[in-house]
Design a protein around this motif. Structure first.
Motif, PDB file in Angstrom:
ATOM      1  N   LEU A  92      60.932 -56.044  69.060  1.00 28.10           N
ATOM      2  CA  LEU A  92      59.508 -56.204  69.363  1.00 28.10           C
ATOM      3  C   LEU A  92      58.784 -57.099  68.356  1.00 28.10           C
ATOM      4  O   LEU A  92      58.028 -57.985  68.777  1.00 28.10           O
ATOM      5  CB  LEU A  92      58.839 -54.833  69.488  1.00 28.10           C
ATOM      6  CG  LEU A  92      57.425 -54.819  70.047  1.00 28.10           C
ATOM      7  CD1 LEU A  92      57.333 -55.492  71.407  1.00 28.10           C
ATOM      8  CD2 LEU A  92      56.918 -53.382  70.137  1.00 28.10           C
ATOM      9  N   PRO A  93      58.983 -56.947  67.045  1.00 29.29           N
ATOM     10  CA  PRO A  93      58.307 -57.873  66.113  1.00 29.29           C
ATOM     11  C   PRO A  93      58.685 -59.334  66.378  1.00 29.29           C
ATOM     12  O   PRO A  93      57.828 -60.218  66.334  1.00 29.29           O
ATOM     13  CB  PRO A  93      58.789 -57.411  64.734  1.00 29.29           C
ATOM     14  CG  PRO A  93      59.180 -55.997  64.914  1.00 29.29           C
ATOM     15  CD  PRO A  93      59.710 -55.901  66.309  1.00 29.29           C
ATOM     16  N   GLN A 114      61.296 -69.110  63.595  1.00 28.42           N
ATOM     17  CA  GLN A 114      60.294 -68.047  63.633  1.00 28.42           C
ATOM     18  C   GLN A 114      60.913 -66.747  64.127  1.00 28.42           C
ATOM     19  O   GLN A 114      60.636 -65.672  63.592  1.00 28.42           O
ATOM     20  CB  GLN A 114      59.122 -68.444  64.529  1.00 28.42           C
ATOM     21  CG  GLN A 114      58.038 -67.389  64.634  1.00 28.42           C
ATOM     22  CD  GLN A 114      57.358 -67.142  63.305  1.00 28.42           C
ATOM     23  OE1 GLN A 114      57.033 -68.068  62.590  1.00 28.42           O
ATOM     24  NE2 GLN A 114      57.146 -65.889  62.965  1.00 28.42           N
ATOM     25  N   ALA A 115      61.752 -66.831  65.139  1.00 29.49           N
ATOM     26  CA  ALA A 115      62.414 -65.638  65.679  1.00 29.49           C
ATOM     27  C   ALA A 115      63.293 -64.989  64.623  1.00 29.49           C
ATOM     28  O   ALA A 115      63.262 -63.760  64.442  1.00 29.49           O
ATOM     29  CB  ALA A 115      63.233 -66.003  66.918  1.00 29.49           C
ATOM     30  N   ARG A 116      64.071 -65.784  63.923  1.00 28.55           N
ATOM     31  CA  ARG A 116      64.963 -65.242  62.893  1.00 28.55           C
ATOM     32  C   ARG A 116      64.161 -64.583  61.773  1.00 28.55           C
ATOM     33  O   ARG A 116      64.483 -63.473  61.327  1.00 28.55           O
ATOM     34  CB  ARG A 116      65.837 -66.341  62.322  1.00 28.55           C
ATOM     35  CG  ARG A 116      66.854 -66.865  63.313  1.00 28.55           C
ATOM     36  CD  ARG A 116      67.660 -67.972  62.736  1.00 28.55           C
ATOM     37  NE  ARG A 116      68.631 -67.377  61.807  1.00 28.55           N
ATOM     38  CZ  ARG A 116      69.609 -68.063  61.259  1.00 28.55           C
ATOM     39  NH1 ARG A 116      69.751 -69.342  61.520  1.00 28.55           N
ATOM     40  NH2 ARG A 116      70.446 -67.467  60.440  1.00 28.55           N
ATOM     41  N   GLY A 119      62.147 -61.431  63.229  1.00 30.90           N
ATOM     42  CA  GLY A 119      63.065 -60.380  63.650  1.00 30.90           C
ATOM     43  C   GLY A 119      63.643 -59.637  62.458  1.00 30.90           C
ATOM     44  O   GLY A 119      63.730 -58.406  62.448  1.00 30.90           O
ATOM     45  N   THR A 120      64.012 -60.371  61.419  1.00 32.23           N
ATOM     46  CA  THR A 120      64.547 -59.766  60.210  1.00 32.23           C
ATOM     47  C   THR A 120      63.460 -59.015  59.447  1.00 32.23           C
ATOM     48  O   THR A 120      63.683 -57.889  58.980  1.00 32.23           O
ATOM     49  CB  THR A 120      65.172 -60.844  59.308  1.00 32.23           C
ATOM     50  OG1 THR A 120      66.191 -61.523  60.061  1.00 32.23           O
ATOM     51  CG2 THR A 120      65.779 -60.248  58.063  1.00 32.23           C
ATOM     52  N   ALA A 121      62.290 -59.624  59.321  1.00 27.91           N
ATOM     53  CA  ALA A 121      61.195 -58.985  58.582  1.00 27.91           C
ATOM     54  C   ALA A 121      60.726 -57.700  59.258  1.00 27.91           C
ATOM     55  O   ALA A 121      60.168 -56.824  58.596  1.00 27.91           O
ATOM     56  CB  ALA A 121      60.023 -59.956  58.439  1.00 27.91           C
TER      57      ALA A 121
END
Length: 142
Positions: A92-93, A114-116, A119-121
């Motif tokens: 979701l983030p 941005q996704a990487r 998503g990790t954060a």
């Protein structure tokens, strides 16, 4: 604007999109693709081709698992379509950040980054955030 295809096993993709839109508002040029037990990779590839025809632009796939059928079919699609990429581990983030970033990040590589990052954060633990232990608390906090 880069189009998004969210794909996952079962009903995860439509549920993620509905949750993201609850938080970030409705989005254009986004499709959620389901993968059911009765389907195979060729069924997914057909769904991806249909979505791409409807969306009509560069496509970023956000899929659930590396090596799963949604990923494998998206990788086949991306290999045949320049301007397309696939990111695994959709959460979701990640989805919210990508949806909100498409207005300013107008190419697939920028959205992939941005996704990487988001998503990790978005993966956190309470214990990592809770750095104050009971022994560090002041007397008035006990």
């Amino acid at each position: 604007m880069v189009a998004l295809v969210i794909a996952a096993h079962g009903e995860m993709a439509p549920a993620l999109l509905a949750s993201a839109e609850m938080i970030a508002g409705p989005s254009e040029d986004v499709r959620a693709v389901t993968f059911s037990k009765s389907e195979g990779p060729d069924d997914l590839l057909k769904k991806y081709e249909d979505a791409s025809k409807e969306l009509g632009s560069d496509v970023l796939f956000l899929v659930d698992l590396f090596g799963g059928s949604p990923f494998n079919a998206a990788a086949r699609f991306a290999a045949a379509h320049p301007g397309t990429d696939v990111v695994t581990g959709v959460n979701l983030p990640m989805l919210i950040e990508v949806l909100m970033s498409r207005a300013v990040l107008t190419d697939v590589p920028a959205l992939v980054q941005q996704a990487r990052t988001s998503g990790t954060a978005g993966v956190c633990t309470f214990s990592d955030m809770n750095t104050t232990s009971a022994s560090d608390a002041g007397d008035d906090e006990l």
